[in-house]
Every structure is written in structure tokens, then in C-alpha cells.
Design an enzyme around this catalytic site. Sequence first.
Site, PDB file in Angstrom:
ATOM      1  N   SER A   1      22.911  21.896 -20.312  1.00  0.00           N
ATOM      2  CA  SER A   1      24.020  21.439 -19.465  1.00  0.00           C
ATOM      3  C   SER A   1      24.074  19.912 -19.397  1.00  0.00           C
ATOM      4  CB  SER A   1      23.925  22.056 -18.065  1.00  0.00           C
ATOM      5  OG  SER A   1      22.794  21.596 -17.370  1.00  0.00           O
ATOM      6  N   ASN A   2      22.932  19.244 -19.456  1.00  0.00           N
ATOM      7  CA  ASN A   2      22.967  17.771 -19.499  1.00  0.00           C
ATOM      8  C   ASN A   2      23.569  17.287 -20.812  1.00  0.00           C
ATOM      9  OD1 ASN A   2      21.723  16.400 -17.081  1.00  0.00           O
ATOM     10  ND2 ASN A   2      20.178  17.962 -17.485  1.00  0.00           N
TER      11      ASN A   2
ATOM     12  N   ARG B   1       0.912  19.745 -33.408  1.00  0.00           N
ATOM     13  CA  ARG B   1       1.926  18.910 -32.779  1.00  0.00           C
ATOM     14  C   ARG B   1       2.401  17.821 -33.751  1.00  0.00           C
ATOM     15  NH1 ARG B   1       2.979  19.337 -27.432  1.00  0.00           N
ATOM     16  NH2 ARG B   1       1.152  20.236 -26.495  1.00  0.00           N
TER      17      ARG B   1
ATOM     18  N   ASN C   1      14.761  10.027 -21.551  1.00  0.00           N
ATOM     19  CA  ASN C   1      14.557  11.386 -21.031  1.00  0.00           C
ATOM     20  C   ASN C   1      15.115  11.456 -19.612  1.00  0.00           C
ATOM     21  OD1 ASN C   1      13.401  14.065 -20.885  1.00  0.00           O
ATOM     22  ND2 ASN C   1      11.746  13.207 -19.642  1.00  0.00           N
TER      23      ASN C   1
ATOM     24  N   HIS D   1      14.215  13.432 -16.030  1.00  0.00           N
ATOM     25  CA  HIS D   1      13.161  14.212 -15.383  1.00  0.00           C
ATOM     26  C   HIS D   1      13.633  14.577 -13.978  1.00  0.00           C
ATOM     27  CE1 HIS D   1       9.128  15.624 -14.556  1.00  0.00           C
ATOM     28  NE2 HIS D   1       9.212  15.011 -13.392  1.00  0.00           N
TER      29      HIS D   1
ATOM     30  N   LEU E   1       3.315  10.452 -20.368  1.00  0.00           N
ATOM     31  CA  LEU E   1       4.288  11.481 -19.987  1.00  0.00           C
ATOM     32  C   LEU E   1       5.019  11.109 -18.684  1.00  0.00           C
ATOM     33  CD1 LEU E   1       5.274  14.454 -20.566  1.00  0.00           C
ATOM     34  CD2 LEU E   1       3.522  15.160 -18.940  1.00  0.00           C
ATOM     35  N   ASP E   2       6.353  11.080 -18.743  1.00  0.00           N
ATOM     36  CA  ASP E   2       7.203  10.858 -17.559  1.00  0.00           C
ATOM     37  C   ASP E   2       6.962   9.525 -16.847  1.00  0.00           C
ATOM     38  OD1 ASP E   2       8.343  13.343 -17.991  1.00  0.00           O
ATOM     39  OD2 ASP E   2       6.992  14.373 -16.615  1.00  0.00           O
TER      40      ASP E   2
ATOM     41  N   THR F   1      23.340  19.099 -10.485  1.00  0.00           N
ATOM     42  CA  THR F   1      24.712  18.583 -10.433  1.00  0.00           C
ATOM     43  C   THR F   1      24.709  17.047 -10.482  1.00  0.00           C
ATOM     44  OG1 THR F   1      24.769  18.566  -8.027  1.00  0.00           O
ATOM     45  CG2 THR F   1      25.609  20.539  -9.086  1.00  0.00           C
ATOM     46  N   GLN F   2      23.690  16.444  -9.886  1.00  0.00           N
ATOM     47  CA  GLN F   2      23.593  14.975  -9.940  1.00  0.00           C
ATOM     48  C   GLN F   2      23.132  14.492 -11.310  1.00  0.00           C
ATOM     49  OE1 GLN F   2      24.837  12.906  -7.644  1.00  0.00           O
ATOM     50  NE2 GLN F   2      25.537  14.889  -6.887  1.00  0.00           N
TER      51      GLN F   2
HETATM   52  C1  GRF Z   1      17.010  19.590 -16.181  1.00  0.00           C
HETATM   53  O1  GRF Z   1      16.736  19.789 -14.833  1.00  0.00           O
HETATM   54  C2  GRF Z   1      16.161  18.477 -16.715  1.00  0.00           C
HETATM   55  O2  GRF Z   1      15.969  17.441 -15.814  1.00  0.00           O
HETATM   56  C3  GRF Z   1      14.867  19.200 -16.971  1.00  0.00           C
HETATM   57  O3  GRF Z   1      15.250  20.453 -17.482  1.00  0.00           O
HETATM   58  C4  GRF Z   1      16.550  20.788 -17.022  1.00  0.00           C
HETATM   59  C5  GRF Z   1      17.390  20.990 -18.241  1.00  0.00           C
HETATM   60  O4  GRF Z   1      18.630  21.531 -17.966  1.00  0.00           O
HETATM   61  N1  GRF Z   1      14.003  18.445 -17.814  1.00  0.00           N
HETATM   62  P1  GRF Z   1      19.731  21.608 -19.118  1.00  0.00           P
HETATM   63  O5  GRF Z   1      19.091  22.231 -20.355  1.00  0.00           O
HETATM   64  O6  GRF Z   1      20.228  20.224 -19.385  1.00  0.00           O
HETATM   65  O7  GRF Z   1      20.790  22.517 -18.561  1.00  0.00           O
END
Ligand code: GRF
Length: 197
Positions: free
Chosen positions: A14-15, A70, A112, A114, A149-150, A177-178
Amino acid sequence: MTKNIVILISGGGSNMAAIVNEANSGRWAERFGARVAAVISNKEEAEGLAFARERGIATEVVKHRDFASREAFDAALSEVIDRHQPALVVLAGFMRILTAGFVAHYAGRLINIHPSLLPAFPGLDTHQRAIDAGCKVAGATVHQVTADLDLGPILAQAAVPVMPGDTPQSLAARVLTQEHVLYPRAVEAFLATSVTA
Ligand code: GRF
């Protein structure tokens, strides 16, 4: 030269979809010479691949299970990414830990999102951990990816309230949503400031 964006996903995407939609409505091609050139998944069943295909975006699958280490997976993934000569590689729900070599190869052009207000709650189960800690706000962070990481430099954040009775699912939905507003905005800011190659 076109600024190619390559987006890596593992699931719903979705992102990724929010970024693709903003690229179109925000006329990134005209304004920045940028386009989403490819969407790559480590899972062939990732739902987001269908969305990308429908939009005429190249999709690729590099299955991590096909590789013994990896390092071998990351090398194969890099090869596929680099075919698209990316100005920016966007991790969007890409659920793999990347090797230091991979991260170094994309230094300065790997970001990324998070689902926490970093540096709080790196890693998994962020929403449950925020609820358990009694946090009154939660949110999401877009950051540059470094070998830690992160923990790369923070580029953008969005906060949401934690409501009484929230479950990890209800909080995740509010944060997501944000994320859909934050991530396209952060990519746009990157494009606006990056020097054309
Ligand atoms: C999001 O909450 C992102 O921050 C996390 O995994 C989720 C991915 O959602 N790392 P989508 O695949 O973008 O719908």
C-alpha cells in the site's frame, strides 16, 4: 537522464501504491524527470505486484528462498535492481534484513519506512510495544538506510495518537494511513533536492 525509482515490497504494497499514485498526480515526470521504473518483491504472492502490473510498471520477483545465504540473495537482488539504474531505491514493507555490502552499494539512495517514531521501537511488533509501553503517541519514520537496522538518519516523521482500547491492529491501521501521506512526500523531497545525474 531519468531519475528511476525502484520500490521493494514483500506484501500488500500500500505504501508503494501511494508513491505510484503521487508520482502520477504530482507529475513527478515533468517536475523531477522521475518515474517509478520497477517494483521488486522477494515473494511472488505479494499482493502489490498486481497493482504495479496494472499500472504498466515493470515487476520482478527475486525469491530469497532460492538462495543459500543472505549475501547470495542480496547479490542477485542488486543485479536485478541495477538493471533499472535507480537514482533511489525505496523499501516499502520489504521484510528482509540487508547485508552491509548491499547497503553500502546504495549509500545515499536507499530509504525505508518504519512504523514507529524512531529511535523508539526499531525492529518488529512496534505497535504492540508502543501500547505496552503506555505511549500516548505513535507514528512512522522515513529514514536513510545504513548498516544499523532502523537507525539511519531520519528524513521525515508523522505522529498519531494512541487511543484507549487500541489494539496493535487498530493502531497499525491509523499509522498506515499517515504512512501513505508521509512516504510519497519524503520521496518527493528527495527528488526535489537530489542533483540530476
Ligand atoms: C508498513 O506499516 C511499513 O511501515 C512496514 O510494513 C508495512 C507495509 O505495508 N514496514 P504495505 O506493504 O506498504 O501495505
